[in-house]
Design a protein around this motif. Structure first.
Motif, PDB file in Angstrom:
ATOM      1  N   SER A   1      41.875  13.748 -12.274  1.00 55.45           N
ATOM      2  CA  SER A   1      41.883  15.150 -12.703  1.00 55.45           C
ATOM      3  C   SER A   1      41.469  15.281 -14.171  1.00 55.45           C
ATOM      4  CB  SER A   1      43.266  15.775 -12.489  1.00 55.45           C
ATOM      5  OG  SER A   1      44.251  15.052 -13.195  1.00 55.45           O
TER       6      SER A   1
ATOM      7  N   VAL B   1      37.636  14.511 -14.276  1.00 63.06           N
ATOM      8  CA  VAL B   1      36.866  15.627 -13.718  1.00 63.06           C
ATOM      9  C   VAL B   1      36.802  16.789 -14.712  1.00 63.06           C
ATOM     10  CG1 VAL B   1      36.864  17.428 -11.939  1.00 63.06           C
ATOM     11  CG2 VAL B   1      37.225  15.040 -11.296  1.00 63.06           C
ATOM     12  N   ALA B   2      37.912  17.048 -15.399  1.00 59.84           N
ATOM     13  CA  ALA B   2      37.942  18.122 -16.398  1.00 59.84           C
ATOM     14  C   ALA B   2      36.923  17.843 -17.512  1.00 59.84           C
ATOM     15  CB  ALA B   2      39.339  18.263 -16.984  1.00 59.84           C
TER      16      ALA B   2
ATOM     17  N   ILE C   1      34.217  15.803 -17.376  1.00 57.02           N
ATOM     18  CA  ILE C   1      32.846  15.846 -16.850  1.00 57.02           C
ATOM     19  C   ILE C   1      32.406  17.278 -16.586  1.00 57.02           C
ATOM     20  CG2 ILE C   1      31.383  15.217 -14.886  1.00 57.02           C
ATOM     21  CD1 ILE C   1      33.002  12.630 -14.644  1.00 57.02           C
ATOM     22  N   SER C   2      33.297  18.077 -16.025  1.00 59.77           N
ATOM     23  CA  SER C   2      32.974  19.478 -15.713  1.00 59.77           C
ATOM     24  C   SER C   2      32.624  20.253 -16.978  1.00 59.77           C
ATOM     25  CB  SER C   2      34.149  20.153 -14.996  1.00 59.77           C
ATOM     26  OG  SER C   2      34.415  19.509 -13.766  1.00 59.77           O
ATOM     27  N   SER C   3      33.395  20.025 -18.056  1.00 55.28           N
ATOM     28  CA  SER C   3      33.111  20.725 -19.312  1.00 55.28           C
ATOM     29  C   SER C   3      31.770  20.279 -19.884  1.00 55.28           C
ATOM     30  CB  SER C   3      34.233  20.475 -20.330  1.00 55.28           C
ATOM     31  OG  SER C   3      34.264  19.111 -20.737  1.00 55.28           O
ATOM     32  N   TYR C   4      31.448  19.008 -19.711  1.00 62.70           N
ATOM     33  CA  TYR C   4      30.172  18.462 -20.177  1.00 62.70           C
ATOM     34  C   TYR C   4      29.005  19.111 -19.435  1.00 62.70           C
ATOM     35  CZ  TYR C   4      27.210  14.764 -22.173  1.00 62.70           C
ATOM     36  OH  TYR C   4      26.263  14.070 -22.883  1.00 62.70           O
ATOM     37  N   VAL C   5      29.119  19.163 -18.111  1.00 64.16           N
ATOM     38  CA  VAL C   5      28.074  19.766 -17.281  1.00 64.16           C
ATOM     39  C   VAL C   5      27.925  21.257 -17.603  1.00 64.16           C
ATOM     40  CG1 VAL C   5      27.429  20.381 -14.910  1.00 64.16           C
ATOM     41  CG2 VAL C   5      28.313  18.095 -15.411  1.00 64.16           C
ATOM     42  N   LEU C   6      29.050  21.930 -17.796  1.00 70.34           N
ATOM     43  CA  LEU C   6      29.025  23.361 -18.103  1.00 70.34           C
ATOM     44  C   LEU C   6      28.326  23.635 -19.433  1.00 70.34           C
ATOM     45  CD1 LEU C   6      29.879  26.147 -17.097  1.00 70.34           C
ATOM     46  CD2 LEU C   6      32.070  25.830 -18.276  1.00 70.34           C
TER      47      LEU C   6
ATOM     48  N   ASN D   1      33.224  20.042 -25.826  1.00 70.11           N
ATOM     49  CA  ASN D   1      32.263  20.723 -24.953  1.00 70.11           C
ATOM     50  C   ASN D   1      32.468  22.235 -24.935  1.00 70.11           C
ATOM     51  OD1 ASN D   1      30.804  18.434 -24.112  1.00 70.11           O
ATOM     52  ND2 ASN D   1      32.363  17.918 -22.616  1.00 70.11           N
TER      53      ASN D   1
END
Length: 206
Positions: free
Chosen positions: A109, A112-113, A115-120, A174
């Motif tokens: 978790s 994922v948080a 990586i998600s902020s990086y992608v966003l 990010n």
């Protein structure tokens, strides 16, 4: 014709000067060295893995330090640095999964948080400027150090919280990058912080 030829040569020389700098060479070494993390993970070499992580993290600090100190910051170098960062994080994540998939699954978790902020942050910049962000903020550079410490603690089994704090740092960096994209009127590179944007400092053009 000679004038056109000379202009083309001058433009070519200028492009070469943008790329052929010591900071860019150091960034290139990070790109070449990052896949070594996966190789060391496959061969179960945690000591060498930790050593290589430290070296790669240091290159992130060193290339920017030299570029600023020698006044050779370029948009090309900033873009190259972004590519190097992405390759490092991708190989780094792959390597720690190989090392200890169970331990990583317990922290999924947090990962994922981050990586998600990086992608966003990438998506936000791409949607607005059709460019990937190359801000290299102070927060992002600080996150590199904290991530390195967190990973060492995670793989050594010392304490899980430095790793979790590192993921929080990554998310914060990010989120700041997303805010910078929102407030910038045009694409820029090497932006120190959101504070600098709000106070309308001058940035290196893309």
């Amino acid at each position: 014709e000679h004038t056109m030829s000379n202009n083309s040569e001058q433009k070519g020389d200028k492009r070469n000067q943008q790329w052929m700098t010591l900071p860019n060479l150091i960034t290139g070494l990070r790109i070449l060295g990052s896949p070594g993390l996966v190789v060391l993970a496959i061969n179960k070499q945690p000591l060498w893995f930790g050593f290589l992580v430290i070296i790669l993290v240091l290159t992130e600090w060193l290339d920017g330090l030299l570029a600023r100190g020698w006044n050779v910051e370029t948009a090309a170098g900033a873009r190259l640095d972004t590519i190097a960062d992405a390759i490092f994080y991708a190989t780094f994540l792959s390597a720690i999964i190989i090392f200890n998939p169970i331990l990583v699954s317990n922290e999924v978790s947090w990962i994922v948080a981050a990586i998600s902020s990086y992608v966003l942050s990438w998506l936000t910049s791409w949607i607005k400027f059709r460019q990937l962000p190359s801000y290299h903020t102070r927060a992002a550079k600080g996150a590199w150090v904290v991530v390195g410490i967190g990973i060492v603690c995670l793989l050594a089994g010392w304490n899980i919280w430095p790793f979790r704090i590192a993921m929080i740092f990554v998310v914060f960096a990010n989120l700041e990058a997303i805010a910078i994209t929102i407030f910038l009127s045009k694409c820029a590179v090497n932006v120190a912080s959101l504070w600098h944007v709000l106070h309308r400092r001058t940035f290196l053009p893309k």
